[in-house]
Design a protein around this motif. Structure first.
Motif, PDB file in Angstrom:
ATOM      1  N   ALA A  36      -3.564   1.715  -3.455  1.00 49.88           N
ATOM      2  CA  ALA A  36      -3.151   2.892  -2.698  1.00 49.88           C
ATOM      3  C   ALA A  36      -4.206   3.340  -1.704  1.00 49.88           C
ATOM      4  N   VAL A  37      -5.275   2.606  -1.613  1.00 46.20           N
ATOM      5  CA  VAL A  37      -6.377   2.986  -0.718  1.00 46.20           C
ATOM      6  C   VAL A  37      -6.153   2.415   0.659  1.00 46.20           C
ATOM      7  N   GLN A  94      -4.906   7.699  -8.740  1.00 41.80           N
ATOM      8  CA  GLN A  94      -4.889   6.723  -7.646  1.00 41.80           C
ATOM      9  C   GLN A  94      -4.908   5.299  -8.174  1.00 41.80           C
ATOM     10  N   THR A 127       0.832  -1.202   0.000  1.00 46.36           N
ATOM     11  CA  THR A 127       0.000   0.000   0.000  1.00 46.36           C
ATOM     12  C   THR A 127       0.868   1.254   0.000  1.00 46.36           C
ATOM     13  N   GLN A 128       1.932   1.257   0.775  1.00 45.77           N
ATOM     14  CA  GLN A 128       2.841   2.405   0.817  1.00 45.77           C
ATOM     15  C   GLN A 128       3.513   2.629  -0.535  1.00 45.77           C
ATOM     16  N   SER A 149       1.207   6.291  -7.001  1.00 47.68           N
ATOM     17  CA  SER A 149       0.025   7.084  -7.341  1.00 47.68           C
ATOM     18  C   SER A 149       0.379   8.558  -7.485  1.00 47.68           C
ATOM     19  N   LYS A 181       0.909   4.003  -2.941  1.00 48.51           N
ATOM     20  CA  LYS A 181       0.649   5.425  -2.687  1.00 48.51           C
ATOM     21  C   LYS A 181       1.727   6.297  -3.337  1.00 48.51           C
ATOM     22  N   LYS A 182       2.961   5.862  -3.215  1.00 48.88           N
ATOM     23  CA  LYS A 182       4.062   6.629  -3.799  1.00 48.88           C
ATOM     24  C   LYS A 182       3.965   6.641  -5.332  1.00 48.88           C
TER      25      LYS A 182
END
Length: 87
Positions: A86-87, A82, A69-70, A76, A73-74
Motif C-alpha cells: 500500500a506504499v 498498512q 497498490t490501489q 489497508s 490501499k483499500k
C-alpha cells in the motif's frame, strides 16, 4: 506452475480453503472489487505473503503494480493497518 506461484498459492489457499488459480489470483489482486467484496484470498496475499514474494508474483504474472497498490490501499483502510504494497 512456477515455484513463485506455487509458494504464493500454498500460502493463500491453504488457510482459507479457497480454491483459486494463480491466474485468478493475479486478476483479483489488481481489481478494486476484491476489496469491496472482502476477498479473503486477496487479503491473504497482501497480508501473509512476504513482500519480496508478492513482488515476484506480480512480476511473474504480469500484473500492474499500480493496480495492486490501489487494492492494497483499500484493504489497508479496511484492515486498520498498512499493508506492505500500500506504499
Amino acid at each position: 506452475m512456477a515455484s513463485v506461484a506455487a509458494k504464493v498459492m500454498s500460502t493463500v489457499s491453504a488457510p482459507y480453503g479457497v480454491l483459486v488459480t494463480a491466474a485468478q489470483l493475479a486478476e483479483k489482486i489488481a481489481d478494486l472489487k476484491s476489496a469491496d467484496s472482502y476477498d479473503c484470498s486477496v487479503f491473504a496475499f497482501l497480508s501473509e505473503v512476504s513482500p519480496k514474494l508478492q513482488q515476484s508474483f506480480i512480476d511473474e504474472m504480469g500484473v500492474s503494480k499500480d493496480a495492486v497498490t490501489q487494492v492494497a490501499k483499500k484493504f489497508s483502510v479496511l484492515a486498520g493497518f498498512q499493508l506492505p504494497l500500500a506504499v
